[in-house]
Design a protein around this motif. Sequence first.
Motif, PDB file in Angstrom:
ATOM      1  N   LYS A 251      59.070  66.428 -21.408  1.00 34.22           N
ATOM      2  CA  LYS A 251      60.238  66.603 -22.280  1.00 34.22           C
ATOM      3  C   LYS A 251      60.927  67.929 -21.931  1.00 34.22           C
ATOM      4  CE  LYS A 251      57.227  68.222 -26.052  1.00 34.22           C
ATOM      5  NZ  LYS A 251      56.967  68.160 -27.485  1.00 34.22           N
ATOM      6  N   PRO A 252      61.674  67.923 -20.837  1.00 35.95           N
ATOM      7  CA  PRO A 252      62.294  69.169 -20.371  1.00 35.95           C
ATOM      8  C   PRO A 252      63.297  69.753 -21.360  1.00 35.95           C
ATOM      9  CG  PRO A 252      63.140  67.274 -19.167  1.00 35.95           C
ATOM     10  CD  PRO A 252      61.974  66.792 -19.961  1.00 35.95           C
ATOM     11  N   THR A 253      64.037  68.899 -22.070  1.00 37.64           N
ATOM     12  CA  THR A 253      65.041  69.407 -23.007  1.00 37.64           C
ATOM     13  C   THR A 253      64.390  70.188 -24.135  1.00 37.64           C
ATOM     14  OG1 THR A 253      66.457  67.503 -22.511  1.00 37.64           O
ATOM     15  CG2 THR A 253      66.977  68.768 -24.494  1.00 37.64           C
ATOM     16  N   THR A 254      63.321  69.625 -24.701  1.00 41.15           N
ATOM     17  CA  THR A 254      62.627  70.296 -25.799  1.00 41.15           C
ATOM     18  C   THR A 254      61.970  71.577 -25.331  1.00 41.15           C
ATOM     19  OG1 THR A 254      62.202  68.128 -26.791  1.00 41.15           O
ATOM     20  CG2 THR A 254      60.924  69.995 -27.622  1.00 41.15           C
ATOM     21  N   SER A 255      61.391  71.568 -24.140  1.00 34.16           N
ATOM     22  CA  SER A 255      60.728  72.762 -23.617  1.00 34.16           C
ATOM     23  C   SER A 255      61.721  73.899 -23.388  1.00 34.16           C
ATOM     24  CB  SER A 255      60.006  72.435 -22.314  1.00 34.16           C
ATOM     25  OG  SER A 255      58.996  71.476 -22.528  1.00 34.16           O
ATOM     26  N   LEU A 256      62.878  73.559 -22.836  1.00 40.73           N
ATOM     27  CA  LEU A 256      63.890  74.590 -22.605  1.00 40.73           C
ATOM     28  C   LEU A 256      64.538  75.041 -23.909  1.00 40.73           C
ATOM     29  CD1 LEU A 256      65.612  73.187 -19.383  1.00 40.73           C
ATOM     30  CD2 LEU A 256      63.966  75.064 -19.558  1.00 40.73           C
ATOM     31  N   ALA A 257      64.530  74.163 -24.908  1.00 35.70           N
ATOM     32  CA  ALA A 257      65.114  74.532 -26.201  1.00 35.70           C
ATOM     33  C   ALA A 257      64.319  75.626 -26.889  1.00 35.70           C
ATOM     34  CB  ALA A 257      65.206  73.306 -27.102  1.00 35.70           C
ATOM     35  N   HIS A 258      63.030  75.778 -26.548  1.00 36.82           N
ATOM     36  CA  HIS A 258      62.223  76.854 -27.136  1.00 36.82           C
ATOM     37  C   HIS A 258      62.742  78.237 -26.736  1.00 36.82           C
ATOM     38  CE1 HIS A 258      59.346  74.222 -28.945  1.00 36.82           C
ATOM     39  NE2 HIS A 258      58.931  73.719 -27.798  1.00 36.82           N
ATOM     40  N   LEU A 259      63.495  78.289 -25.652  1.00 34.95           N
ATOM     41  CA  LEU A 259      63.994  79.584 -25.187  1.00 34.95           C
ATOM     42  C   LEU A 259      65.197  80.077 -25.995  1.00 34.95           C
ATOM     43  CD1 LEU A 259      63.805  79.042 -21.315  1.00 34.95           C
ATOM     44  CD2 LEU A 259      62.106  80.092 -22.819  1.00 34.95           C
ATOM     45  N   LEU A 260      65.753  79.210 -26.816  1.00 32.18           N
ATOM     46  CA  LEU A 260      66.937  79.602 -27.591  1.00 32.18           C
ATOM     47  C   LEU A 260      66.832  79.019 -28.995  1.00 32.18           C
ATOM     48  CD1 LEU A 260      69.674  81.055 -27.583  1.00 32.18           C
ATOM     49  CD2 LEU A 260      70.727  78.875 -26.928  1.00 32.18           C
ATOM     50  N   PRO A 261      66.532  79.835 -30.018  1.00 33.10           N
ATOM     51  CA  PRO A 261      66.440  79.337 -31.395  1.00 33.10           C
ATOM     52  C   PRO A 261      67.771  78.742 -31.853  1.00 33.10           C
ATOM     53  CG  PRO A 261      65.511  81.543 -31.204  1.00 33.10           C
ATOM     54  CD  PRO A 261      66.183  81.244 -29.911  1.00 33.10           C
ATOM     55  N   GLU A 262      67.662  77.739 -32.693  1.00 28.32           N
ATOM     56  CA  GLU A 262      68.858  77.061 -33.192  1.00 28.32           C
ATOM     57  C   GLU A 262      69.669  77.986 -34.102  1.00 28.32           C
ATOM     58  OE1 GLU A 262      70.013  72.905 -35.543  1.00 28.32           O
ATOM     59  OE2 GLU A 262      67.922  73.471 -35.187  1.00 28.32           O
ATOM     60  N   GLY A 263      70.982  77.924 -33.971  1.00 29.96           N
ATOM     61  CA  GLY A 263      71.860  78.731 -34.802  1.00 29.96           C
ATOM     62  C   GLY A 263      72.040  80.160 -34.318  1.00 29.96           C
ATOM     63  N   THR A 264      71.685  80.437 -33.082  1.00 27.71           N
ATOM     64  CA  THR A 264      71.833  81.798 -32.555  1.00 27.71           C
ATOM     65  C   THR A 264      73.310  82.126 -32.315  1.00 27.71           C
ATOM     66  OG1 THR A 264      69.693  81.603 -31.451  1.00 27.71           O
ATOM     67  CG2 THR A 264      71.145  83.354 -30.711  1.00 27.71           C
ATOM     68  N   PRO A 265      73.765  83.284 -32.767  1.00 26.85           N
ATOM     69  CA  PRO A 265      75.161  83.674 -32.475  1.00 26.85           C
ATOM     70  C   PRO A 265      75.399  83.758 -30.968  1.00 26.85           C
ATOM     71  CG  PRO A 265      74.200  85.071 -34.175  1.00 26.85           C
ATOM     72  CD  PRO A 265      73.087  84.247 -33.626  1.00 26.85           C
ATOM     73  N   THR A 266      76.602  83.420 -30.559  1.00 24.88           N
ATOM     74  CA  THR A 266      76.943  83.363 -29.130  1.00 24.88           C
ATOM     75  C   THR A 266      76.708  84.678 -28.394  1.00 24.88           C
ATOM     76  OG1 THR A 266      78.581  81.644 -29.598  1.00 24.88           O
ATOM     77  CG2 THR A 266      78.749  82.771 -27.480  1.00 24.88           C
ATOM     78  N   PRO A 267      77.068  85.836 -28.942  1.00 26.61           N
ATOM     79  CA  PRO A 267      76.839  87.090 -28.196  1.00 26.61           C
ATOM     80  C   PRO A 267      75.355  87.390 -27.957  1.00 26.61           C
ATOM     81  CG  PRO A 267      78.444  87.429 -29.949  1.00 26.61           C
ATOM     82  CD  PRO A 267      77.838  86.081 -30.171  1.00 26.61           C
ATOM     83  N   LEU A 268      74.465  86.848 -28.802  1.00 29.95           N
ATOM     84  CA  LEU A 268      73.039  87.150 -28.653  1.00 29.95           C
ATOM     85  C   LEU A 268      72.301  86.152 -27.765  1.00 29.95           C
ATOM     86  CD1 LEU A 268      72.111  88.096 -32.344  1.00 29.95           C
ATOM     87  CD2 LEU A 268      72.631  89.626 -30.441  1.00 29.95           C
ATOM     88  N   ILE A 269      72.980  85.117 -27.292  1.00 34.39           N
ATOM     89  CA  ILE A 269      72.308  84.071 -26.513  1.00 34.39           C
ATOM     90  C   ILE A 269      71.649  84.615 -25.246  1.00 34.39           C
ATOM     91  CG2 ILE A 269      72.727  82.009 -25.117  1.00 34.39           C
ATOM     92  CD1 ILE A 269      74.626  81.022 -27.255  1.00 34.39           C
TER      93      ILE A 269
END
Length: 231
Positions: free
Chosen positions: A125-143
């Motif tokens: 599940k590559p999408t889910t694994s890579l999603a761990h690197l970016l929490p949901e709802g993160t502001p764009t400047p902090l990505i």
Amino acid sequence: MTLATNLNLFDQFLMPKLLGVSLLIPAMLLTATLLYNPQDRWLSNPSTTLQSWLIAKTTKQIMTPVNKTGHKWSLMLMSLLTLLILNNLLGLLPYTFTPTTQLSMNLSLALPLWLATVLMGLRNKPTTSLAHLLPEGTPTPLIPILILIETISLFIRPIALAVRLTANLTAGHLLMHLISAAALNLMTMSPLLTGLTLITLTLLVLLEVAVAMIQAYVFTLLLSLYLQENV
């Protein structure tokens, strides 16, 4: 004088050699003789029954948070747990060597297993694994910053596993060595203080037995949690 004392203090963590050959692998294999083998008996004795019960309960405890897909790792994780416990306890015996005080050995156990969980997640599940690197709802400047931080925390996991195990065992052995040396020096000075020091040393040895088992359990449990994130 102080330098010589410090060198003698840390000599117990040097890898022993015989004729220039490291004794790390024989020390690890020696622990296998401490296990009971129920296959050569018609009836189980209390030792084998207790061993089987403990393995069953521990397997259930470790694999509970893992999905059914990851249950095929149970044999590997329980073998790792048994290896770590026996090697940790081996160092509490006199005239022995603790292989798990070597950071190189702990890294060699943590790194391949951690890498296997990561590669399994990227394959299944590559999408889910890579999603761990970016929490949901993160502001764009902090990505970019959060992606960098999460990536570093991901790659530091095996190092943290190895260092935690090494540091806890090393600290306990150093403390036991210092207290036993103090008890030896106090024998000719104060019998009362010697008795109190020996009682403290006995309690510390019992604590180290618990630490040896707990650290092996924590090492295996964290690997099972990493597995859960990727299955």
